[in-house]
Write a protein that holds these residues in place. Structure first.
Motif, PDB file in Angstrom:
ATOM      1  N   UNK A   1       0.756  -1.145  -0.023  1.00 29.12           N
ATOM      2  CA  UNK A   1       0.183  -0.051   0.010  1.00 29.12           C
ATOM      3  C   UNK A   1       0.783   1.285   0.039  1.00 29.12           C
ATOM      4  N   UNK A   2       2.088   1.348   0.684  1.00 28.32           N
ATOM      5  CA  UNK A   2       2.827   2.428   0.862  1.00 28.32           C
ATOM      6  C   UNK A   2       3.587   2.714  -0.418  1.00 28.32           C
ATOM      7  N   UNK A   3       3.932   1.652  -1.202  1.00 23.78           N
ATOM      8  CA  UNK A   3       4.365   1.633  -2.382  1.00 23.78           C
ATOM      9  C   UNK A   3       3.399   2.415  -3.390  1.00 23.78           C
ATOM     10  N   UNK A   4       2.463   1.737  -3.537  1.00 21.59           N
ATOM     11  CA  UNK A   4       1.162   2.103  -4.450  1.00 21.59           C
ATOM     12  C   UNK A   4       0.879   3.644  -4.113  1.00 21.59           C
ATOM     13  N   UNK A   5       0.809   4.028  -2.975  1.00 27.87           N
ATOM     14  CA  UNK A   5       0.770   5.533  -2.641  1.00 27.87           C
ATOM     15  C   UNK A   5       1.971   6.400  -2.992  1.00 27.87           C
ATOM     16  N   UNK A   6       3.158   5.898  -3.091  1.00 29.91           N
ATOM     17  CA  UNK A   6       4.259   6.524  -3.363  1.00 29.91           C
ATOM     18  C   UNK A   6       4.519   6.457  -4.964  1.00 29.91           C
ATOM     19  N   UNK A   7       4.026   5.690  -5.494  1.00 32.88           N
ATOM     20  CA  UNK A   7       4.019   5.543  -7.088  1.00 32.88           C
ATOM     21  C   UNK A   7       3.008   6.502  -7.649  1.00 32.88           C
ATOM     22  N   UNK A   8       1.973   7.025  -7.120  1.00 32.67           N
ATOM     23  CA  UNK A   8       1.148   7.970  -7.422  1.00 32.67           C
ATOM     24  C   UNK A   8       1.721   9.522  -7.621  1.00 32.67           C
ATOM     25  N   UNK A   9       2.940   9.718  -6.732  1.00 34.80           N
ATOM     26  CA  UNK A   9       3.428  11.089  -6.646  1.00 34.80           C
ATOM     27  C   UNK A   9       4.902  10.966  -7.377  1.00 34.80           C
ATOM     28  N   UNK A  10       5.415   9.851  -7.823  1.00 35.55           N
ATOM     29  CA  UNK A  10       6.851   9.695  -7.942  1.00 35.55           C
ATOM     30  C   UNK A  10       6.883   8.602  -9.321  1.00 35.55           C
ATOM     31  N   UNK A  11       7.634   8.837 -10.021  1.00 34.52           N
ATOM     32  CA  UNK A  11       8.422   7.736 -11.035  1.00 34.52           C
ATOM     33  C   UNK A  11       9.120   6.957 -10.384  1.00 34.52           C
ATOM     34  N   UNK A  12       8.960   5.591  -9.847  1.00 32.10           N
ATOM     35  CA  UNK A  12      10.114   4.905  -9.438  1.00 32.10           C
ATOM     36  C   UNK A  12      10.833   3.962 -10.254  1.00 32.10           C
ATOM     37  N   UNK A  13      12.220   4.185 -10.444  1.00 30.54           N
ATOM     38  CA  UNK A  13      12.984   3.715 -11.583  1.00 30.54           C
ATOM     39  C   UNK A  13      13.665   2.119 -10.766  1.00 30.54           C
ATOM     40  N   UNK A  14      13.830   1.274 -11.971  1.00 30.11           N
ATOM     41  CA  UNK A  14      14.641   0.017 -11.545  1.00 30.11           C
ATOM     42  C   UNK A  14      13.928  -0.960 -10.644  1.00 30.11           C
ATOM     43  N   UNK A  15      14.279  -1.857 -10.123  1.00 29.37           N
ATOM     44  CA  UNK A  15      14.027  -2.740  -9.285  1.00 29.37           C
ATOM     45  C   UNK A  15      14.165  -2.603  -8.027  1.00 29.37           C
ATOM     46  N   UNK A  16      13.313  -3.206  -7.099  1.00 27.34           N
ATOM     47  CA  UNK A  16      13.233  -3.149  -5.677  1.00 27.34           C
ATOM     48  C   UNK A  16      13.100  -4.137  -5.030  1.00 27.34           C
ATOM     49  N   UNK A  17      13.662  -4.429  -3.763  1.00 24.93           N
ATOM     50  CA  UNK A  17      13.285  -5.222  -2.863  1.00 24.93           C
ATOM     51  C   UNK A  17      12.983  -4.585  -1.608  1.00 24.93           C
ATOM     52  N   UNK A  18      11.804  -4.839  -1.098  1.00 20.15           N
ATOM     53  CA  UNK A  18      11.696  -4.189   0.123  1.00 20.15           C
ATOM     54  C   UNK A  18      11.538  -5.214   1.339  1.00 20.15           C
ATOM     55  N   UNK A  19      12.340  -4.904   2.240  1.00 23.93           N
ATOM     56  CA  UNK A  19      12.147  -6.051   3.370  1.00 23.93           C
ATOM     57  C   UNK A  19      11.763  -5.311   4.740  1.00 23.93           C
TER      58      UNK A  19
END
Length: 119
Positions: A67-85
């Motif tokens: 949910x946090x990542x979805x919210x963040x993607x509405x405001x920013x263009x996220x580049x590359x691959x991510x692993x969230x731990x």
């Protein structure tokens, strides 16, 4: 979400070659040039280890991070691959996705996955 990291090889590559940023509730591993791991561009892997808690706690931690990542993607263009731990504090503090989104934004700026607040 753009895609999901699935292979162990992709996770390992990002852990070993990506940039890391550590927060109170989440650790971010990011790699800008993900061409050689065989995953869809912009794929994300979300991890909640057993150290976080029992299965319901781990599931909640992953839901909050998504949910946090979805919210963040509405405001920013996220580049590359991510692993969230996720970290145990995410469950212990009862953090909400809006709080985690702010921390995630700061960590992604550190790894170079998003531009500063003015983007």
């Amino acid at each position: 979400m753009k895609g999901t990291l699935k292979s162990r090889r992709a996770f390992q590559h990002i852990y070993e070659h990506g940039r890391r940023a550590i927060g109170a509730h989440v650790v971010v591993f990011a790699i800008a040039d993900p061409t050689d791991i065989g995953e869809e561009t912009g794929a994300v892997g979300i991890v909640a280890r057993r150290k976080v808690g029992h299965s319901p706690d781990r599931s909640r931690a992953k839901r909050v991070l998504r949910a946090a990542l979805r919210e963040l993607r509405t405001r920013h263009d996220v580049r590359g691959h991510l692993v969230l731990v996720s970290r145990r504090a995410l469950i212990e503090d009862g953090s909400r996705s809006t709080e985690i989104a702010l921390e995630l934004e700061r960590l992604l700026e550190q790894t170079g996955s998003i531009q500063g607040a003015g983007s």
